[in-house]
Write a protein that holds these residues in place. Structure first.
Motif: not given
Length: 593
Positions: A226-228, A464-469, A474-475, A478-481
């Motif tokens: 995703t980053g690439r 992810l949007w509650s962290l929010p990230a 977020g992809e 491995d552990d949702l943060g």
């Protein structure tokens, strides 16, 4: 040393007062921040039927426990009741504004704005506090002009479209480079006479374990697929992907073939670029190009909706249309679909407009009229294409779910996307779940696989949007943060967070049910139930779709009308949240056909 974020600043524009209040620990534990906490406040404080453009609506600029610490762009959630759909709305933006908001409010989870000012005002934020000041001299200003009026500040503002309460007006930041775009948060801001929120303060500089995690995750992000992908071209490559896989909606949803895709896609953007935009550190976040309206950052949604969607194959014209929407403060997906509908409605004799596919000048002129509600047709389009179709006819051309125009991925080529659009909590949206990315390569999925992919994605993104990230970042989690939250002294394991995501999704459903939403709203427009006019591909089979919706409700623990069951609320620790204003389904199980 980090400060615990356990307060919000509440700004009442009717009185011009600001007060600080503590967020209940139980709320922070169960909903974190961002989407989850915003949903909890809206459910608590709004009565059913509250006018989204009235003074009693709440507009939240909501941060979360990880705001300012994560690599990539810091995000904030604009949370309110949508004037476009009448339901819950959360819309997200990055850039300098949320990063500096997090730095200026180190122990706060954001701003909650209520009331309505008598004249245009701005909220200035610095040193942990906020003040309300006059912004009368900024009335009518576009996103770039308003940003320039607050040197040394990061600014979130509305343009002319927000002031005119266009129901898909955005909240723009960084002079229009970033937008909380979908659902009309900008219209709510404009209705409150709030022209801008201007923040002065430095972004957070993580230390200790948080600094180490930031460096590690930034490196992981750069090396991740995703980053690439983002580094190579940001989201504009979405157009090329959709075109190659037959998902691209072109010329007002009439075809998935657009010969001009190459002229407005990734290679064209690289050729036109005057510089690269950097989102964080040394990670390129996109391209900047020059247009007649100034510089802009071309995005996938711009190329797909304002380019292929309008039959425009000139890169400069598409970029200029995007820049015009950015400065006016209008969501490009909704605006592009409004123009496309108007073209088809004009061709069918429903409206009297001189506009056609491929005509960038006519599209630009119509967008400007919509932004100021200049004439009756533009006024109707400013309320959304569903309103325009209801007023003038042309329902057969509608591309909306819950009155929100869907992005340019045609669900007739991917059944899982049909389910994702229909069940999206804020209206037609691909950001809640985008399973088409896998389905188009794997072939048609079973109903079970469709439902599993959609529900999992919706729950994960709710976390992810509650962290929010940034959900792209977020992809790589491995552990949702969970590791990040532990570093902040808040212990969660991945199972806790998956359950939290389902809890947030269900709370939003409760809000929408209280507003009158039910199974009939989880539906697709007739546009998608018919084959493409060109004969390409298939259509959404009504019986298959209803079976998928039954299985979705069963997987969610909702009844056959799409209302959560009492036993589901108990399992998700929501039974003390729901009140007698929200109808529930009777105990039982949805029929699985």
């Amino acid at each position: 040393m980090t400060q615990t974020r356990d307060h919000v600043l509440r700004v009442d524009l009717s009185t011009g007062t600001v007060r600080r209040e503590r967020v209940p620990e139980r709320w922070r534990r169960r909903f974190l921040g961002g989407k989850g906490l915003g949903a909890r406040y809206l459910y608590e404080e709004l009565d059913a039927g509250t006018d989204p453009l009235g003074p009693n609506n709440v507009l939240g600029f909501v941060l979360g426990p990880l705001s300012g610490y994560l690599p990539g762009e810091t995000r904030y959630a604009a949370v309110t009741k949508s004037p476009l759909t009448g339901g819950f709305l959360d819309s997200y933006a990055g850039g300098s504004f949320p990063a500096r908001l997090a730095g200026a409010l180190p122990n706060c989870l954001g701003l909650l704005v209520t009331g309505r000012a008598d004249a245009p005002v701005a909220i200035r934020v610095r040193d942990g506090d906020a003040t309300v000041v006059s912004a009368a001299d900024l009335a009518g200003g576009d996103a770039e002009e308003v940003a320039a009026a607050f040197p040394d500040h990061a600014v979130a503002c509305v343009g002319p479209a927000g002031e005119a309460t266009v129901r898909y007006a955005t909240i723009a930041s960084d002079g229009g480079d970033h937008h909380a775009g979908r659902g009309g948060a900008g219209a709510v801001m404009g209705a409150k006479n709030l022209k801008a929120v201007a923040v002065r303060g430095a972004p957070i500089e993580p230390t200790g374990d948080l600094a180490r995690l930031r460096e590690e995750y930034a490196e992981t992000y750069r090396e991740h697929d995703t980053g690439r992908w983002l580094a190579a071209g940001a989201t504009i490559e979405s157009l090329d992907f959709a075109d190659e896989t037959g998902l691209l909606a072109a010329r007002g949803w009439q075809t998935t073939e657009f010969d001009g895709s190459e002229a407005i896609g990734i290679e064209a953007a690289k050729e036109a670029a005057v510089e690269r935009e950097y989102a964080d550190g040394d990670r390129p976040g996109g391209f900047r190009v020059e247009t007649d309206d100034g510089e802009t950052v071309p995005r996938g949604a711009t190329a797909m909706t304002l380019g292929a969607g309008l039959g425009i194959d000139d890169f400069d014209d598409v970029a200029s249309l995007g820049a015009r929407c950015d400065r006016l403060g209008m969501d490009v997906i909704s605006a592009g679909n409004a123009v496309a509908w108007a073209i088809r409605a004009a061709d069918a004799g429903h409206v009297d407009l001189d506009v056609s596919f491929g005509d960038a000048d006519a599209a630009t002129a119509l967008l400007e009229r919509i932004a100021t509600r200049e004439d009756p047709v533009a006024d109707a389009l400013a309320d959304g294409v569903a309103v325009a179709a209801d007023r003038y006819g042309g329902d057969e051309f509608l591309p909306t779910v819950k009155s929100m125009a869907v992005p340019s991925y045609d669900p007739r080529r991917a059944g899982s996307m049909a389910l994702a659009y229909a069940t999206s909590d804020r209206g037609g949206c691909h950001r809640r779940a985008r399973p088409f990315e896998e389905e188009v390569f794997e072939g048609e999925w079973s109903l079970e696989k469709q439902v599993g992919a959609v529900t999992t994605a919706q729950d994960v993104r709710s976390v992810l949007w509650s962290l929010p990230a940034d959900d792209f970042l977020g992809e790589t989690f491995d552990d949702l943060g969970a590791e990040w939250l532990t570093a902040l002294g808040r212990e969660y394991d991945p199972d806790d967070l998956y359950r939290l995501g389902e809890r947030v999704w269900t709370l939003v459903r409760l809000f929408n049910v209280r507003e009158g939403f039910d199974r009939t709203d989880d539906d697709l427009p007739v546009t998608f139930r018919e084959p493409l006019p060109t004969g390409e591909g298939g259509r959404i089979d009504p019986d298959d779709f209803e079976r998928a919706l039954d299985r979705y409700y069963a997987a969610r623990g909702w009844g056959p009308n799409g209302r959560p069951l009492a036993e589901t609320l108990a399992r998700l620790d929501l039974d003390d949240v729901v009140d007698d204003r929200t109808p529930l389904d009777d105990p039982g199980t949805s029929p699985v056909r």
